[in-house]
Design a protein around this motif. Structure first.
Motif, PDB file in Angstrom:
ATOM      1  N   UNK A  40      49.378  40.705  34.097  1.00  0.00           N
ATOM      2  CA  UNK A  40      48.578  41.831  34.588  1.00  0.00           C
ATOM      3  C   UNK A  40      48.174  41.569  36.035  1.00  0.00           C
ATOM      4  N   UNK A  41      47.720  42.637  36.693  1.00  0.00           N
ATOM      5  CA  UNK A  41      47.210  42.476  38.057  1.00  0.00           C
ATOM      6  C   UNK A  41      45.934  41.662  38.057  1.00  0.00           C
ATOM      7  N   UNK A  42      45.112  41.778  37.000  1.00  0.00           N
ATOM      8  CA  UNK A  42      43.883  40.989  36.906  1.00  0.00           C
ATOM      9  C   UNK A  42      44.213  39.490  36.874  1.00  0.00           C
ATOM     10  N   UNK A  43      45.234  39.137  36.084  1.00  0.00           N
ATOM     11  CA  UNK A  43      45.646  37.732  36.009  1.00  0.00           C
ATOM     12  C   UNK A  43      46.142  37.247  37.375  1.00  0.00           C
ATOM     13  N   UNK A  44      46.896  38.099  38.069  1.00  0.00           N
ATOM     14  CA  UNK A  44      47.382  37.757  39.409  1.00  0.00           C
ATOM     15  C   UNK A  44      46.202  37.533  40.360  1.00  0.00           C
ATOM     16  N   UNK A  45      45.241  38.468  40.372  1.00  0.00           N
ATOM     17  CA  UNK A  45      44.082  38.361  41.264  1.00  0.00           C
ATOM     18  C   UNK A  45      43.263  37.112  40.963  1.00  0.00           C
ATOM     19  N   UNK A  46      43.102  36.795  39.671  1.00  0.00           N
ATOM     20  CA  UNK A  46      42.332  35.607  39.279  1.00  0.00           C
ATOM     21  C   UNK A  46      42.983  34.316  39.769  1.00  0.00           C
ATOM     22  N   UNK A  47      44.302  34.329  39.971  1.00  0.00           N
ATOM     23  CA  UNK A  47      45.017  33.137  40.427  1.00  0.00           C
ATOM     24  C   UNK A  47      44.883  32.921  41.936  1.00  0.00           C
ATOM     25  N   UNK A  48      44.393  33.906  42.652  1.00  0.00           N
ATOM     26  CA  UNK A  48      44.258  33.802  44.107  1.00  0.00           C
ATOM     27  C   UNK A  48      42.927  33.176  44.499  1.00  0.00           C
ATOM     28  N   UNK A  50      39.368  33.207  46.224  1.00  0.00           N
ATOM     29  CA  UNK A  50      38.464  34.367  46.319  1.00  0.00           C
ATOM     30  C   UNK A  50      38.663  35.234  47.561  1.00  0.00           C
ATOM     31  N   UNK A  51      38.904  34.610  48.705  1.00  0.00           N
ATOM     32  CA  UNK A  51      39.038  35.390  49.955  1.00  0.00           C
ATOM     33  C   UNK A  51      40.320  36.220  50.009  1.00  0.00           C
ATOM     34  N   UNK A  52      41.286  35.919  49.143  1.00  0.00           N
ATOM     35  CA  UNK A  52      42.547  36.678  49.122  1.00  0.00           C
ATOM     36  C   UNK A  52      42.580  37.753  48.041  1.00  0.00           C
ATOM     37  N   UNK A  53      41.570  37.799  47.195  1.00  0.00           N
ATOM     38  CA  UNK A  53      41.536  38.799  46.121  1.00  0.00           C
ATOM     39  C   UNK A  53      41.286  40.181  46.701  1.00  0.00           C
ATOM     40  N   UNK A  54      41.923  41.158  46.097  1.00  0.00           N
ATOM     41  CA  UNK A  54      41.824  42.569  46.511  1.00  0.00           C
ATOM     42  C   UNK A  54      42.155  42.747  47.994  1.00  0.00           C
ATOM     43  N   UNK A  55      43.118  41.980  48.487  1.00  0.00           N
ATOM     44  CA  UNK A  55      43.550  42.107  49.881  1.00  0.00           C
ATOM     45  C   UNK A  55      44.508  43.277  50.062  1.00  0.00           C
ATOM     46  N   UNK A  56      45.191  43.666  48.982  1.00  0.00           N
ATOM     47  CA  UNK A  56      46.135  44.775  49.065  1.00  0.00           C
ATOM     48  C   UNK A  56      46.375  45.334  47.668  1.00  0.00           C
ATOM     49  N   UNK A  72      45.754  48.243  52.375  1.00  0.00           N
ATOM     50  CA  UNK A  72      45.506  46.887  52.867  1.00  0.00           C
ATOM     51  C   UNK A  72      44.075  46.779  53.369  1.00  0.00           C
ATOM     52  N   UNK A  73      43.434  45.688  52.980  1.00  0.00           N
ATOM     53  CA  UNK A  73      42.050  45.468  53.393  1.00  0.00           C
ATOM     54  C   UNK A  73      42.023  45.079  54.867  1.00  0.00           C
TER      55      UNK A  73
END
Length: 144
Positions: A40-48, A50-56, A72-73
Motif C-alpha cells: 500500500x501507499x501507507x506502507x511505502x510512506x512509513x518506510x521513508x 519523516x522528512x520525505x513522507x508526503x513529498x509527492x 509535489x510538495x
C-alpha cells in the motif's frame, strides 16, 4: 521528431497526498499502484524518513485517456492566482437552466469534499455559464 504522446499536469502544493485524493474524487481518477515491494501507499510512506513522507503523489485516469496529475510538495505557499487551471467538463452540451442545475449539483459534491465555490460566471452571448471553484489548497478550477 516523434509526436508527443502524453501530457502530465504537475501541481506545486503543501500536501500532495490530500490534493491527489481530492482530484481522484473530482475526476474519477485513481492512485497508481504503490511500488512493487509495498502492499500500500501507507506502507511505502512509513518506510521513508519523516522528512520525505508526503513529498509527492499522483493520480491517473483508469481508462488511460486523461493526463496523469502529479503533486509535489514545495516549501512556499500559493500567493497569486493560477496561470493555468483545469476545466472540469461536467456540463458539456447542456444549456440554460439544465446546465446550471448540473453545475450546481457537482459544485455541492465538490464542496462536501473540501473544495470551495468562488463565483458563477453567467452565460452571455458567446459562452454558457460556468462555476469557478478552488480545490483543497486554493487552486482555481472551473466547472464547465
Amino acid at each position: 521528431m516523434p509526436p508527443i504522446k502524453q501530457v502530465q499536469v504537475t501541481f506545486d502544493c503543501a500536501e500532495p497526498g490530500r490534493l491527489a485524493r481530492f482530484w481522484c474524487e473530482v475526476l474519477g481518477y485513481v492512485l497508481p499502484a504503490p511500488p512493487e515491494e509495498f502492499s500500500s501507499w501507507e506502507e511505502y510512506e512509513d518506510a521513508l524518513p519523516p522528512e520525505e513522507r508526503d513529498a509527492w503523489a499522483a493520480c491517473v485516469d483508469p481508462s488511460g485517456a486523461g493526463p496523469r496529475l502529479f503533486f509535489q510538495r514545495v516549501p512556499e505557499g500559493k500567493v497569486v492566482k493560477n496561470r493555468l487551471h483545469l476545466d472540469v467538463r461536467t456540463g458539456t452540451g447542456l444549456v440554460g437552466e439544465e446546465r446550471l442545475a448540473v453545475l450546481e449539483a457537482e459544485c455541492a459534491r465538490l464542496v462536501a469534499l473540501g473544495g470551495a465555490r468562488v463565483r458563477l460566471l453567467p452565460a452571455n452571448d458567446e459562452d454558457e455559464s460556468c462555476l469557478v471553484m478552488q480545490d483543497v489548497e486554493g487552486n482555481e478550477f472551473c466547472l464547465d
